[in-house]
Design an enzyme around this catalytic site. Structure first.
Site, mmCIF file in Angstrom:
data_model
loop_
_atom_site.group_PDB
_atom_site.id
_atom_site.type_symbol
_atom_site.label_atom_id
_atom_site.label_comp_id
_atom_site.label_asym_id
_atom_site.label_seq_id
_atom_site.Cartn_x
_atom_site.Cartn_y
_atom_site.Cartn_z
ATOM 1 N N HIS A 55 41.836 70.509 32.318
ATOM 2 C CA HIS A 55 40.835 71.217 31.516
ATOM 3 C C HIS A 55 39.425 70.916 32.020
ATOM 4 C CE1 HIS A 55 44.059 70.844 28.290
ATOM 5 N NE2 HIS A 55 43.821 72.139 28.293
ATOM 6 N N SER A 95 49.019 68.781 28.471
ATOM 7 C CA SER A 95 48.937 67.938 27.282
ATOM 8 C C SER A 95 50.302 67.387 26.896
ATOM 9 C CB SER A 95 48.354 68.744 26.118
ATOM 10 O OG SER A 95 47.106 69.302 26.468
ATOM 11 N N ARG A 96 51.361 68.080 27.298
ATOM 12 C CA ARG A 96 52.715 67.654 26.939
ATOM 13 C C ARG A 96 53.196 66.459 27.763
ATOM 14 N NH1 ARG A 96 55.845 72.263 24.551
ATOM 15 N NH2 ARG A 96 54.339 73.904 24.134
#
Length: 282
Positions: A37, A188-189
């Site tokens: 990100h 994010s996982r």
């Protein structure tokens, strides 16, 4: 860095930026920010005078309520990471009720088949949810440019179709996948994986790289069979799909055309965590 929380606040701020003659970039996220990100945010900062990062866990793009419940909400940590990049960033972090009111439902879209394959085939209504929130953000903020990562390549193509069909005056920028040192696409996982499974996760990119090598001399069917067999021989993984598709239309390849670009797309479960990745093949 105090995030704006209401639509009226962000609309007024964005309008003031445009009226001042400055360029405005938007980076939509669902938070739980990682280096992938942040690289997108850095690019947006390089290419625009002002950048807004939206942080909003969008409920209508989750077809699995359990997945929505487990999605990390880490706003304070996210703000700290953004501060480390630049003190000039602006954050929009609305509540669900602010964006949807009393009716948390998605609009229905016609994405010309882009939403019917791969992720769309396994996540009913997912891209209608994505389209609903992205269109809302684009209309609310009216950025000159909006930035999306290629890890969600199908989503990127869907958003491009959305902008084309609605004639929204925004340039959609696709940003390359940011990977860990072992090739795993940042997500994010990934933080939900145990240490052992995190080490095993590198198998995804390794297999895609081998698929790319084989694509030069083998048919798309043979390459898919290789990937399926590789995952079947790996006990920790459950392969959901592997597809080789036209990079523009996302239609599965029947016969290779040297004038077209192709990508391999896959989704797999590892320790109950769903991971996705894709790779350009030519």
């Amino acid at each position: 860095m105090k995030p704006l929380k209401t639509k009226s606040e962000i609309r007024e701020f964005a309008l003031s930026v445009r009226e001042s003659g400055k360029t405005l970039g938007l980076v939509p996220t669902m938070g739980a920010l990682h280096r992938g990100h942040l690289e997108i945010v850095r690019r947006a900062l390089d290419e625009n005078d002002v950048v807004i990062v939206s942080i909003f866990v969008n409920p209508t793009q989750f077809n699995n309520p359990e997945d929505l419940d487990k999605y990390p909400r880490t706003l304070e940590s996210d703000l700290d990471k953004l501060r480390d990049i630049s003190g000039d960033l602006h954050v929009f972090a609305p509540a669900v009720s602010e964006m949807y009111g009393d009716s948390v439902v998605s609009r229905k879209y016609n994405f010309r088949g882009l939403d019917q394959v791969m992720e769309g085939a396994f996540r009913d209504g997912h891209f209608d949810g994505v389209g609903t929130i992205v269109e809302a953000l684009l209309r609310l903020i009216s950025p000159h440019r909006a930035y999306f990562g290629e890890k969600d390549y199908q989503q990127l193509q869907v958003i491009r179709k959305l902008v084309e069909s609605t004639r929204l005056p925004v340039e959609i920028i696709g940003c390359p996948i940011i990977r860990e040192a072992d090739g795993l696409a940042m997500s994010s996982r990934n933080g939900r994986l145990t240490k052992r499974l995190r080490e095993e996760a590198a198998f995804i990119h390794k297999t895609l790289q081998e698929a790319k090598k084989r694509f030069g001399t083998k048919s798309a069917l043979k390459v898919k069979q290789y990937v399926e067999e590789a995952f079947a021989a790996h006990p920790d993984f459950e392969l959901e799909y592997i597809e080789i598709a036209d990079a523009r239309s996302l239609k599965p390849v029947q016969r290779k055309n040297r004038n077209k670009k192709y990508r391999a797309f896959l989704a797999a479960y590892l320790g109950g965590v769903r991971l996705i990745d894709n790779l350009a093949l030519n």
